[in-house]
Design a protein around this motif. Sequence first.
Motif, PDB file in Angstrom:
ATOM      1  N   UNK A  13       0.868  -1.274   0.034  1.00 37.99           N
ATOM      2  CA  UNK A  13      -0.433  -0.060   0.166  1.00 37.99           C
ATOM      3  C   UNK A  13       0.747   1.254  -0.387  1.00 37.99           C
ATOM      4  N   UNK A  14       1.973   1.537   0.423  1.00 36.55           N
ATOM      5  CA  UNK A  14       2.471   2.633   0.585  1.00 36.55           C
ATOM      6  C   UNK A  14       3.306   2.251  -0.771  1.00 36.55           C
ATOM      7  N   UNK A  15       4.089   1.559  -1.339  1.00 35.41           N
ATOM      8  CA  UNK A  15       4.726   1.887  -2.554  1.00 35.41           C
ATOM      9  C   UNK A  15       3.419   2.273  -3.649  1.00 35.41           C
ATOM     10  N   UNK A  16       2.300   1.667  -3.529  1.00 31.23           N
ATOM     11  CA  UNK A  16       1.522   2.349  -3.778  1.00 31.23           C
ATOM     12  C   UNK A  16       0.832   3.196  -3.803  1.00 31.23           C
ATOM     13  N   UNK A  17       0.747   4.679  -3.049  1.00 32.79           N
ATOM     14  CA  UNK A  17       0.577   5.678  -2.652  1.00 32.79           C
ATOM     15  C   UNK A  17       1.556   6.418  -3.085  1.00 32.79           C
ATOM     16  N   UNK A  18       3.085   5.439  -2.829  1.00 37.32           N
ATOM     17  CA  UNK A  18       4.253   6.485  -3.589  1.00 37.32           C
ATOM     18  C   UNK A  18       4.909   6.872  -5.205  1.00 37.32           C
ATOM     19  N   UNK A  19       3.801   5.358  -6.074  1.00 36.37           N
ATOM     20  CA  UNK A  19       4.248   4.992  -7.076  1.00 36.37           C
ATOM     21  C   UNK A  19       3.135   6.543  -7.397  1.00 36.37           C
ATOM     22  N   UNK A  20       1.776   6.896  -6.607  1.00 35.98           N
ATOM     23  CA  UNK A  20       0.971   7.429  -7.552  1.00 35.98           C
ATOM     24  C   UNK A  20       1.340   8.827  -7.258  1.00 35.98           C
ATOM     25  N   UNK A  21       1.720   9.680  -6.057  1.00 37.19           N
ATOM     26  CA  UNK A  21       2.759  10.616  -6.091  1.00 37.19           C
ATOM     27  C   UNK A  21       3.134  11.199  -7.358  1.00 37.19           C
ATOM     28  N   UNK A  22       4.506   9.761  -7.230  1.00 32.89           N
ATOM     29  CA  UNK A  22       4.929  10.472  -8.294  1.00 32.89           C
ATOM     30  C   UNK A  22       5.266  10.438  -9.645  1.00 32.89           C
ATOM     31  N   UNK A  23       3.522   9.722  -9.814  1.00 28.25           N
ATOM     32  CA  UNK A  23       3.681   9.530 -11.763  1.00 28.25           C
ATOM     33  C   UNK A  23       3.898   8.532 -12.053  1.00 28.25           C
ATOM     34  N   UNK A  24       4.806   7.257 -10.614  1.00 25.73           N
ATOM     35  CA  UNK A  24       5.579   6.213 -11.881  1.00 25.73           C
ATOM     36  C   UNK A  24       4.091   4.876 -11.407  1.00 25.73           C
ATOM     37  N   UNK A  26       4.070   3.143 -14.174  1.00 28.84           N
ATOM     38  CA  UNK A  26       4.873   1.416 -14.491  1.00 28.84           C
ATOM     39  C   UNK A  26       5.002   0.741 -13.265  1.00 28.84           C
ATOM     40  N   UNK A  27       6.056   1.330 -11.683  1.00 29.56           N
ATOM     41  CA  UNK A  27       6.143   0.118 -10.872  1.00 29.56           C
ATOM     42  C   UNK A  27       5.058  -0.837 -10.067  1.00 29.56           C
ATOM     43  N   UNK A  28       3.297   0.210 -10.678  1.00 31.23           N
ATOM     44  CA  UNK A  28       2.372  -0.607  -9.681  1.00 31.23           C
ATOM     45  C   UNK A  28       2.356  -2.589 -10.450  1.00 31.23           C
ATOM     46  N   UNK A  29       2.851  -2.548 -11.301  1.00 28.47           N
ATOM     47  CA  UNK A  29       2.918  -3.945 -11.652  1.00 28.47           C
ATOM     48  C   UNK A  29       3.899  -5.093 -11.118  1.00 28.47           C
ATOM     49  N   UNK A  30       4.750  -4.810 -10.607  1.00 24.38           N
ATOM     50  CA  UNK A  30       5.838  -5.063  -9.872  1.00 24.38           C
ATOM     51  C   UNK A  30       5.629  -4.878  -8.665  1.00 24.38           C
ATOM     52  N   UNK A  31       4.583  -4.098  -7.796  1.00 24.07           N
ATOM     53  CA  UNK A  31       4.385  -3.839  -6.617  1.00 24.07           C
ATOM     54  C   UNK A  31       3.556  -4.998  -6.454  1.00 24.07           C
TER      55      UNK A  31
END
Length: 187
Positions: A13-24, A26-31
């Motif tokens: 969940x923390x990584x998803x929040x960071x990915x959305x805030x950074x607009x990254x 494509x990180x969602x797939x690895x997460x």
Amino acid sequence: MNDKVKEDILAVIQKVIEAFRAKKYFDLRDISNQTTHSASIYGDEDAIAVAVVVYTLFKIVSRDFYDQGLDDEIVSQFLRAQDCLNKGNQSGFRQIFQRLGGVLGQKDPKIKRYLKSIVYHAQTVKGSRLYEHGISLASAAETLGVSHWDLMSYVGKTGIPEAASDTNTGREEMKQRLKFARSLFGA
């Protein structure tokens, strides 16, 4: 919920929040794949649900029609889910993940049209990952609510069975199965 699974889900969940805030996006797939690993080890339905939702988000944000104005709403939902888990409110956590799909559909009608097929595809992909981690095809299909036939068809296209048979573990497993089959027939 197992403490290790809870810890893994909170990290996701923390990584998803960071990915959305950074607009990254494509990180969602690895997460999502990280959660699949936990789901296959512990067979935890919450971990599977998180993996499917995160992968579905990845598929949605990868589309041309995705409205980045939804980022704040998605982050808000994940923050609420994080808060529920930290307070031990598992039913609240589950409700948030169930509502996420509805929120996306309300904000953008185009998403609603694609959401059902995207979720089904995400479930099929996650089922193939469970199969890759050693869960039987039938169990993976039943756990994720996808057709056994659809999952088998998808797995056949991925090359997962060939990869498993190329490893030493796969060969040893085949030898054990052959030995067992021969013992049944006295050969």
